[in-house]
Each structure stands twice: as structure tokens, then as C-alpha cells.
Design a protein around this motif. Structure first.
Motif, PDB file in Angstrom:
ATOM      1  N   TRP A 223      46.898  47.697  36.339  1.00  0.00           N
ATOM      2  CA  TRP A 223      45.868  48.716  36.146  1.00  0.00           C
ATOM      3  C   TRP A 223      45.278  49.074  37.521  1.00  0.00           C
ATOM      4  CZ3 TRP A 223      40.353  47.213  34.149  1.00  0.00           C
ATOM      5  CH2 TRP A 223      39.547  48.358  34.087  1.00  0.00           C
ATOM      6  N   ARG A 224      45.673  50.233  38.018  1.00  0.00           N
ATOM      7  CA  ARG A 224      45.234  50.674  39.347  1.00  0.00           C
ATOM      8  C   ARG A 224      45.334  49.511  40.348  1.00  0.00           C
ATOM      9  NH1 ARG A 224      42.980  55.742  39.516  1.00  0.00           N
ATOM     10  NH2 ARG A 224      42.237  56.598  37.524  1.00  0.00           N
ATOM     11  N   PHE A 225      46.484  48.896  40.385  1.00  0.00           N
ATOM     12  CA  PHE A 225      46.670  47.696  41.211  1.00  0.00           C
ATOM     13  C   PHE A 225      48.132  47.621  41.611  1.00  0.00           C
ATOM     14  CE2 PHE A 225      47.155  43.178  42.127  1.00  0.00           C
ATOM     15  CZ  PHE A 225      45.970  42.874  42.775  1.00  0.00           C
ATOM     16  N   GLU A 226      48.385  47.150  42.819  1.00  0.00           N
ATOM     17  CA  GLU A 226      49.750  46.982  43.293  1.00  0.00           C
ATOM     18  C   GLU A 226      49.960  45.523  43.686  1.00  0.00           C
ATOM     19  OE1 GLU A 226      52.722  48.598  46.856  1.00  0.00           O
ATOM     20  OE2 GLU A 226      50.730  49.496  46.557  1.00  0.00           O
ATOM     21  N   ALA A 227      50.949  44.890  43.087  1.00  0.00           N
ATOM     22  CA  ALA A 227      51.271  43.505  43.428  1.00  0.00           C
ATOM     23  C   ALA A 227      52.040  43.500  44.738  1.00  0.00           C
ATOM     24  CB  ALA A 227      52.099  42.868  42.319  1.00  0.00           C
ATOM     25  N   ARG A 228      51.425  42.968  45.769  1.00  0.00           N
ATOM     26  CA  ARG A 228      52.035  43.011  47.100  1.00  0.00           C
ATOM     27  C   ARG A 228      51.331  41.988  47.981  1.00  0.00           C
ATOM     28  NH1 ARG A 228      48.197  45.286  50.128  1.00  0.00           N
ATOM     29  NH2 ARG A 228      46.684  46.695  49.170  1.00  0.00           N
ATOM     30  N   PRO A 229      51.891  41.711  49.147  1.00  0.00           N
ATOM     31  CA  PRO A 229      51.189  40.832  50.080  1.00  0.00           C
ATOM     32  C   PRO A 229      49.829  41.427  50.439  1.00  0.00           C
ATOM     33  CG  PRO A 229      53.466  41.111  50.754  1.00  0.00           C
ATOM     34  CD  PRO A 229      53.227  42.090  49.634  1.00  0.00           C
ATOM     35  N   PRO A 230      48.784  40.619  50.443  1.00  0.00           N
ATOM     36  CA  PRO A 230      47.440  41.160  50.703  1.00  0.00           C
ATOM     37  C   PRO A 230      47.355  41.833  52.072  1.00  0.00           C
ATOM     38  CG  PRO A 230      47.335  38.909  49.872  1.00  0.00           C
ATOM     39  CD  PRO A 230      48.772  39.181  50.175  1.00  0.00           C
ATOM     40  N   GLY A 231      46.690  42.969  52.092  1.00  0.00           N
ATOM     41  CA  GLY A 231      46.426  43.666  53.348  1.00  0.00           C
ATOM     42  C   GLY A 231      44.925  43.703  53.568  1.00  0.00           C
ATOM     43  N   ARG A 232      44.425  44.873  53.882  1.00  0.00           N
ATOM     44  CA  ARG A 232      42.978  45.022  54.028  1.00  0.00           C
ATOM     45  C   ARG A 232      42.347  44.927  52.649  1.00  0.00           C
ATOM     46  NH1 ARG A 232      39.805  50.170  56.809  1.00  0.00           N
ATOM     47  NH2 ARG A 232      37.669  49.327  56.551  1.00  0.00           N
ATOM     48  N   PRO A 233      41.385  44.026  52.443  1.00  0.00           N
ATOM     49  CA  PRO A 233      40.807  43.840  51.104  1.00  0.00           C
ATOM     50  C   PRO A 233      40.148  45.116  50.581  1.00  0.00           C
ATOM     51  CG  PRO A 233      40.192  42.036  52.555  1.00  0.00           C
ATOM     52  CD  PRO A 233      40.819  43.082  53.419  1.00  0.00           C
ATOM     53  N   ARG A 234      40.309  45.318  49.276  1.00  0.00           N
ATOM     54  CA  ARG A 234      39.581  46.387  48.591  1.00  0.00           C
ATOM     55  C   ARG A 234      39.110  45.796  47.263  1.00  0.00           C
ATOM     56  NH1 ARG A 234      38.525  51.655  49.142  1.00  0.00           N
ATOM     57  NH2 ARG A 234      38.017  52.863  47.265  1.00  0.00           N
ATOM     58  N   TYR A 235      37.816  45.966  47.011  1.00  0.00           N
ATOM     59  CA  TYR A 235      37.210  45.279  45.890  1.00  0.00           C
ATOM     60  C   TYR A 235      36.999  46.207  44.702  1.00  0.00           C
ATOM     61  CZ  TYR A 235      36.567  41.970  49.638  1.00  0.00           C
ATOM     62  OH  TYR A 235      36.810  41.127  50.681  1.00  0.00           O
ATOM     63  N   GLU A 236      36.948  45.631  43.528  1.00  0.00           N
ATOM     64  CA  GLU A 236      36.836  46.423  42.302  1.00  0.00           C
ATOM     65  C   GLU A 236      35.607  47.324  42.325  1.00  0.00           C
ATOM     66  OE1 GLU A 236      39.060  43.924  38.801  1.00  0.00           O
ATOM     67  OE2 GLU A 236      36.990  43.358  39.274  1.00  0.00           O
ATOM     68  N   GLU A 237      34.514  46.817  42.877  1.00  0.00           N
ATOM     69  CA  GLU A 237      33.291  47.619  42.916  1.00  0.00           C
ATOM     70  C   GLU A 237      33.480  48.917  43.696  1.00  0.00           C
ATOM     71  OE1 GLU A 237      32.156  43.402  42.136  1.00  0.00           O
ATOM     72  OE2 GLU A 237      33.542  44.442  43.466  1.00  0.00           O
ATOM     73  N   GLN A 238      34.425  48.932  44.645  1.00  0.00           N
ATOM     74  CA  GLN A 238      34.675  50.150  45.421  1.00  0.00           C
ATOM     75  C   GLN A 238      35.375  51.225  44.593  1.00  0.00           C
ATOM     76  OE1 GLN A 238      36.434  47.531  48.682  1.00  0.00           O
ATOM     77  NE2 GLN A 238      35.676  49.260  49.891  1.00  0.00           N
ATOM     78  N   ASP A 239      36.040  50.815  43.518  1.00  0.00           N
ATOM     79  CA  ASP A 239      36.738  51.754  42.636  1.00  0.00           C
ATOM     80  C   ASP A 239      36.067  51.861  41.271  1.00  0.00           C
ATOM     81  OD1 ASP A 239      38.753  52.363  44.489  1.00  0.00           O
ATOM     82  OD2 ASP A 239      39.828  50.517  43.989  1.00  0.00           O
TER      83      ASP A 239
END
Length: 372
Positions: free
Chosen positions: A343-359
């Protein structure tokens, strides 16, 4: 024993020579063959020469083992007798090593028998005994641990007998309700016997026991839900129906029994943070799609709820914060429910963090029923 010999044996140089003789005798070799290794100072060589003679002292030769034995015999004793009087009796280390090997092998076999006698498959018992981290065989500790594991194994719940609390199992099998607490060597050994590696978290610990019909604490493991219409005989169904638009904590205990999504609901969304669920409750209320919040790493209750819903045909849509922890959370859910959708998410190696509250605005839009 001649006092002159005892006086000689206590000098620094002779002590070095006798220590080398002890090592050779305890290794199972006689006092013949090669010289005894002893690093002597000139003064110590002079001390040894008091027994071996002036000619030896001046010769520069190493201490001959046979010459030492003959010199000691001139005083009516053997080197072994002298070592016993001035220190400890000479040990037969070769025999002791063989005896220890035989004792260890015997204890391993007794441990395997103790496990097999309660129904542990022979291959499982053998694999368990080969694992690292067990007490070394030969002093009784391995057998004691195996017997404790066997007592627990014999009390494990059968399919037809229902579930059991871990504390009840421990009290029944080991006369101590805390004998299988997390960190206990017996608990770790039993889990390894059941095919688990040592769980790395409290939730993994609970889930490992759950796989075998054992509940660690059915009320402390819980999951937060919103607008989750459930049917079934499990207590969670009545609780969820009563709460619907109000955030609700469901315990693992309340998920005991059958449950399923009530028609017409067919999709459940999963987030990581309570802030998303609270915003949905405040802004959407009854208009929100069913939402489950893991509140961090999925608990045993969260996984039981989600897997139970998925088994009933519900589509699971999962996301979390896009950081290292969030990727691990989603991966955990996907392992339990391979058909779950992102759900609006991509399974991948972590990059720059993005938090649920931002979306949050986009997530609220998705959760609104009949949204496009």
C-alpha cells in the motif's frame, strides 16, 4: 625418601628438570629416548649437576631422561616417587583423556535415549545434540538438560487437547512456573529441539511457542484496529463489532477461536503508526476502510489477526515507514501472508527515510470508502 634427594629436588634447576620429566611421564612416555627439555641458567645447571655429576655439568649436554632416572634410583626411589613426594602423583593423562572421551560418549547416548523415550524422533535428538551452545558432555550437565527437555516434551499440548500457557507447562513439567521464562537455558534448549533458533525479540519468542500450542501471555500481546467488522465465535468479533469507528486494542486472548470479516468488507489496510489510525478515526470515522495498526514490529496478536483474515479470503494491503524498521515490518507481514499487497510502499533496500505521517493526506484518501 632420602632427605638429600628431597633437598636437591626443591632447588630451582632440579624443579625445572623434574617438571619436564612429569610432562613426559603424564603423556604416557617413559624416561628414555630424547633428553628432557629444560632451559637452565649456569647456576641451575650446577644445581642439577649435584645429582648427575661434575662431568655432566661440564659437558654442556642436555639432561638425559635415562640418566636422571638412574641417578634418582641410586637413592632408592623412582622419578615418579620423587614427583609424588614433592608435588602431586604422576597422572596418566592419556588414560584420563580416553576415560573422559568414553564418559562424554556415554552421556551423549544417555541424553539421546532420554529424548527418544518421550517420542523425540531419533534424527531430531541427534541434530539437537550436535548443535553448539549445549553443555559439554561428560560432567552430567548435558544429560540433566536433556532430561529436563524430555519432561517438557512429554507435556507439550496435543492437537486435540487445546492450548496451554507457558507458565502452566513449566509448572507441570518442571515444578517451577518460571522454569521456561525467556533467557532460561531449558527454554532455549526446548525451542531448539522444536526446530527454532533462539528468538531475537519478545514477539518472536511468543510466536515460536505459539507454533506449538503454547501461549506466553495472551493478554500482553495486542493489536490496534479501527472499523474492523468481524464475525465468528472468538471474543474479538463481539469487541470489534461494538467498537467499529472507535480505536480498539485486541489481545491475543481475544483472537482465540474462529473469526472472519463480516460481509461486505473484503479489504483490510495495515499501517505501522497509531497516528495514521487516529487520523482515520478522527477524519473518517465509520467511513474508513478497516484498518490494522502494528504499532511497530507486528506482535503475535497482529500476525494472528492478519493471517486469520487472509485465510478467510480478505485482501491485506500493508505499509509502514519507509526506513530500515519499516522495511522489516512489511517483510514480516509478507512472510506470513505472501499474497499481501503493498500500500503506497516499495519493498527495497532502505534509502532516505520517509515516514507515514508525511503521506498522511494520501493515506486518508485511500482509506475513505468509495474513494477513487
Amino acid at each position: 625418601m632420602d632427605d638429600r634427594l628431597l633437598t636437591w629436588a626443591r632447588l630451582p634447576g632440579p624443579r625445572k628438570v623434574l617438571a619436564a620429566a612429569r610432562r613426559r611421564l603424564e603423556a604416557g612416555h617413559g624416561l628414555g629416548g630424547s633428553p628432557l627439555p629444560a632451559d637452565l641458567t649456569p647456576g641451575e645447571r650446577s644445581e642439577v649437576g649435584r645429582l648427575l655429576g661434575m662431568s655432566w655439568e661440564r659437558s654442556g649436554r642436555a639432561v638425559g631422561a635415562k640418566a636422571l632416572a638412574m641417578a634418582v634410583e641410586n637413592y632408592g626411589a623412582t622419578v615418579a616417587d620423587l614427583l609424588a613426594v614433592t608435588g602431586n602423583p604422576v597422572r596418566d593423562l592419556r588414560a584420563a583423556k580416553e576415560s573422559a572421551r568414553q564418559n562424554a560418549a556415554a552421556e551423549r547416548e544417555h541424553a539421546a535415549t532420554a529424548l527418544r523415550d518421550v517420542g523425540v524422533p531419533a534424527t531430531t535428538a541427534s541434530a539437537w545434540l550436535d548443535r553448539r551452545g549445549l553443555p559439554a558432555a561428560g560432567n552430567g550437565q548435558l544429560l540433566d538438560l536433556a532430561e529436563r527437555c524430555a519432561r517438557v516434551w512429554s507435556e507439550l499440548p496435543k492437537v486435540e487437547s487445546g492450548r496451554i500457557l507457558l507458565t502452566v507447562l513449566a509448572a507441570s513439567a518442571l515444578d517451577d512456573p518460571h522454569a521456561l521464562d525467556r533467557g532460561s537455558s531449558t527454554a532455549t534448549a526446548v525451542l531448539r529441539l522444536l526446530g527454532h533458533d533462539l528468538p531475537d525479540s519478545a514477539e518472536a519468542w511468543r510466536m515460536a511457542w505459539e507454533d506449538h500450542g503454547i501461549d506466553c501471555d495472551p493478554v500482553s500481546s495486542r493489536v490496534l484496529v479501527l472499523n474492523l467488522p468481524l464475525d465468528g465465535v472468538a471474543p474479538c468479533a463481539r469487541l470489534a463489532q461494538a467498537a467499529l469507528p472507535e480505536p480498539l486494542w485486541l489481545t491475543l486472548r481475544s483472537l482465540t477461536g474462529s473469526f472472519r470479516m463480516a460481509a461486505p468488507a473484503s479489504d483490510v489496510y495495515v499501517c505501522e503508526n497509531p497516528s495514521v489510525l487516529i487520523a482515520a478515526a478522527d477524519q473518517l470515522g465509520k467511513s474508513s476502510h478497516p484498518l490494522v495498526c502494528t504499532n511497530g514490529r507486528p506482535s503475535a496478536a497482529a500476525l494472528r489477526l492478519l493471517t486469520g483474515l487472509a485465510e478467510g479470503g480478505t485482501s491485506i494491503h500493508v505499509r509502514a515507514d519507509d526506513d530500515t524498521a519499516g522495511q522489516a515490518i512489511v517483510a514480516t507481514v509478507l512472510r506470513a501472508i505472501p499474497d499481501a499487497k503493498l500500500w503506497r510502499f516499495e519493498a527495497r533496500p532502505p534509502g532516505r527515510p520517509r515516514y507515514e505521517e508525511q503521506d498522511l493526506p494520501l493515506l486518508i484518501q485511500d482509506l475513505r470508502r468509495n474513494s477513487t
